[in-house]
Motif scaffolding. Sequence first.
Motif, PDB file in Angstrom:
ATOM      1  N   ARG A  36       0.822  -1.203   0.000  1.00  0.00           N
ATOM      2  CA  ARG A  36       0.000   0.000   0.000  1.00  0.00           C
ATOM      3  C   ARG A  36       0.858   1.256   0.000  1.00  0.00           C
ATOM      4  N   GLY A  37       2.058   1.132  -0.519  1.00  0.00           N
ATOM      5  CA  GLY A  37       2.997   2.249  -0.517  1.00  0.00           C
ATOM      6  C   GLY A  37       2.799   3.191  -1.684  1.00  0.00           C
ATOM      7  N   VAL A  38       3.742   4.098  -1.818  1.00  0.00           N
ATOM      8  CA  VAL A  38       3.682   5.126  -2.852  1.00  0.00           C
ATOM      9  C   VAL A  38       3.769   4.509  -4.244  1.00  0.00           C
ATOM     10  N   ALA A  40       2.847   1.495  -5.189  1.00  0.00           N
ATOM     11  CA  ALA A  40       1.582   0.807  -5.468  1.00  0.00           C
ATOM     12  C   ALA A  40       0.485   1.824  -5.776  1.00  0.00           C
ATOM     13  N   ASP A  41       0.509   2.959  -5.101  1.00  0.00           N
ATOM     14  CA  ASP A  41      -0.479   4.012  -5.372  1.00  0.00           C
ATOM     15  C   ASP A  41      -0.316   4.560  -6.784  1.00  0.00           C
ATOM     16  N   LEU A  42       0.913   4.778  -7.208  1.00  0.00           N
ATOM     17  CA  LEU A  42       1.147   5.264  -8.575  1.00  0.00           C
ATOM     18  C   LEU A  42       0.696   4.243  -9.608  1.00  0.00           C
ATOM     19  N   GLN A  43       0.973   2.972  -9.374  1.00  0.00           N
ATOM     20  CA  GLN A  43       0.537   1.917 -10.290  1.00  0.00           C
ATOM     21  C   GLN A  43      -0.990   1.861 -10.359  1.00  0.00           C
ATOM     22  N   THR A  44      -1.655   1.989  -9.223  1.00  0.00           N
ATOM     23  CA  THR A  44      -3.108   1.975  -9.189  1.00  0.00           C
ATOM     24  C   THR A  44      -3.683   3.165  -9.954  1.00  0.00           C
ATOM     25  N   ARG A  45      -3.059   4.335  -9.809  1.00  0.00           N
ATOM     26  CA  ARG A  45      -3.530   5.518 -10.536  1.00  0.00           C
ATOM     27  C   ARG A  45      -3.361   5.332 -12.048  1.00  0.00           C
ATOM     28  N   ARG A  46      -2.255   4.698 -12.481  1.00  0.00           N
ATOM     29  CA  ARG A  46      -2.065   4.421 -13.907  1.00  0.00           C
ATOM     30  C   ARG A  46      -3.144   3.473 -14.424  1.00  0.00           C
ATOM     31  N   GLU A  47      -3.451   2.444 -13.656  1.00  0.00           N
ATOM     32  CA  GLU A  47      -4.488   1.498 -14.061  1.00  0.00           C
ATOM     33  C   GLU A  47      -5.853   2.179 -14.133  1.00  0.00           C
TER      34      GLU A  47
END
Length: 107
Positions: A36-38, A40-47
Amino acid sequence: MVVRTRFTSIALPLLFHLFSGAVGGFFVWHAFHGGRGVAADLQTRREIASVETQLKQVGAEKTLWDRRIALLRGPVVDRDLLDEEARKQLNRVGKDDLVVILANQQE
């Protein structure tokens, strides 16, 4: 005795700072690279951005099909669209149509 006291007064704070630095480093590393780190947050935003783009494309296609279906329904039917769809379904051509056969056309 004096050497042992001096060694203890230097070694204990040094060990304490090294240990607390290692524990802090552990938490900082996991804050960036954990589940749940930074990163992973960036990857989730890209998705999310990718899925939103696909959603817009599908919405535009749905609008196109809704418009075409509306022309075939209701009290007035668009005769050109009906004729085009009937020819496509029956695999026929009109007497005034020009047919161009292309070689090596893959579907």
